[in-house]
Design an enzyme around this catalytic site. Structure first.
Site, short mmCIF file in Angstrom:
data_model
loop_
_atom_site.label_atom_id
_atom_site.label_comp_id
_atom_site.label_asym_id
_atom_site.label_seq_id
_atom_site.Cartn_x
_atom_site.Cartn_y
_atom_site.Cartn_z
N LYS A 114 -46.77 -38.59 11.38
CA LYS A 114 -47.92 -39.27 12.01
C LYS A 114 -49.14 -39.17 11.09
CE LYS A 114 -45.72 -38.29 16.37
NZ LYS A 114 -45.79 -38.04 17.79
N GLU A 170 -46.71 -44.58 20.52
CA GLU A 170 -48.15 -44.41 20.23
C GLU A 170 -48.75 -45.73 19.75
OE1 GLU A 170 -47.79 -41.00 17.66
OE2 GLU A 170 -47.32 -39.77 19.41
N GLU A 229 -37.15 -42.25 23.02
CA GLU A 229 -38.25 -41.31 23.12
C GLU A 229 -38.98 -41.52 24.44
OE1 GLU A 229 -39.63 -39.84 19.05
OE2 GLU A 229 -40.66 -41.71 19.39
N GLY A 248 -44.97 -35.12 22.32
CA GLY A 248 -46.13 -34.28 22.06
C GLY A 248 -46.60 -33.49 23.27
N ASN A 256 -41.34 -37.39 11.58
CA ASN A 256 -42.47 -38.32 11.70
C ASN A 256 -43.77 -37.52 11.63
OD1 ASN A 256 -44.32 -40.26 12.40
ND2 ASN A 256 -43.62 -40.49 14.52
N SER A 286 -40.80 -33.86 21.75
CA SER A 286 -40.92 -32.40 21.85
C SER A 286 -39.66 -31.63 21.42
CB SER A 286 -41.34 -31.98 23.26
OG SER A 286 -42.63 -32.47 23.55
N HIS A 327 -43.05 -47.51 17.86
CA HIS A 327 -43.31 -46.16 18.36
C HIS A 327 -44.27 -46.26 19.55
CE1 HIS A 327 -44.70 -42.05 18.70
NE2 HIS A 327 -43.63 -41.71 18.00
P1 PGA Z 1 -43.09 -34.86 19.05
O1 PGA Z 1 -43.17 -36.38 18.55
O2 PGA Z 1 -41.86 -34.26 18.46
O3 PGA Z 1 -44.35 -34.22 18.56
O4 PGA Z 1 -43.03 -34.91 20.56
C1 PGA Z 1 -42.02 -37.17 18.48
C2 PGA Z 1 -42.36 -38.58 18.07
O5 PGA Z 1 -43.42 -39.08 18.44
O6 PGA Z 1 -41.61 -39.23 17.34
#
Ligand code: PGA
Length: 247
Positions: free
Chosen positions: A12, A97, A162, A168, A10, A197, A95
């Protein structure tokens, strides 16, 4: 444990067009075994260009979101059908976010999931608890609530567990936490992936949990070397699991 394994990148809003193109141009993945899927989720506006830059057999593409609507006067929206037309395989839905930043409602998530399935694409439905919810012992309750939107669907989606506090942040859920959540989720999804992460340094520990059917990776998927390490480790684990299943 599902028979398939998914390694999903992903990106982003983190790649420039040049960065995305050079990543895919240089990506030299060996042949993948059947059942092992690797997909990249670039920004919408980069998907078509990225696809043209590579003809790697087996590499698939995903979108990070889609519209709740089928078609029509919805300025700036992108429909699941338009993504299907491009040749995209997967669409992320829910997601964290987006749940947090644009306050996506269950109603809109439900519509998006239906649109994705109608377009013949595979939704990756993201779920996960916040740190507060975990501390209050409300993990299953939170997941259950998020899973409610799946009730009317014609098909089980792929789920991505997640934990919001692990995205992140560098914090990773422990094996017991991952296992418990994945066991809870497995009846609801065609496969259950882990995200939050994930890095080459912790991937073995995460994949030691048999219930993890793949990874949704943000930060560590942006650089070729770390992505390739994740790919190699994932593939080793997948082949080992398949060997055990058939041997
Ligand atoms: P990350 O993001 O690996 O940077 O923690 C994962 C995600 O948001 O799918």
């Amino acid at each position: 444990m599902a028979n398939n394994f998914y390694l999903l990148a992903n990106w982003k809003m983190s790649q420039t067009l040049n960065g995305a193109l050079s990543f895919v141009r240089e990506l030299n993945l060996p042949r993948q075994p059947e059942g092992f899927y690797t997909a990249i989720f670039p920004s919408y506006i980069h998907i078509a260009d990225c696809m043209k830059e590579t003809n790697r057999a087996g590499l698939q593409w995903g979108a990070q979101d889609c519209s709740t609507e089928k078609e029509g006067a919805f300025t700036a929206e992108i429909s699941a059908a338009q993504l299907a037309e491009l040749g995209v395989h997967y669409v992320l839905v829910g997601h964290s976010e987006r749940r947090q930043r644009v306050l996506e409602s269950s109603q809109s998530l439900e519509k998006k999931l239906s649109r994705v399935l109608e377009a013949g694409l595979e939704p990756i439905y993201c779920v996960g608890e916040s740190l507060e919810q975990r501390k209050a012992g409300r993990v299953e309750e939170t997941l259950e609530e998020q899973l409610r939107v799946l009730r009317g669907l014609s098909k089980k989606p792929i789920l991505a567990y997640e934990p919001v506090w692990a995205i992140g942040t560098g914090l990773v859920a422990g094996q017991d936490e991952i296992q418990a959540a994945h066991r809870f989720l497995r009846d609801y999804g065609a496969a259950v992936l882990y995200g939050g992460s994930v890095k080459p340094q912790n991937v073995e520990e995460i994949l030691a949990v048999e219930e993890v059917d793949g990874l949704l990776v943000g930060g560590a998927s942006l650089k070729q070397d770390s992505f390739l390490k994740l790919w190699e480790k994932s593939q080793q684990v997948f082949l080992k699991r398949m060997g055990r299943a058939h041997g």
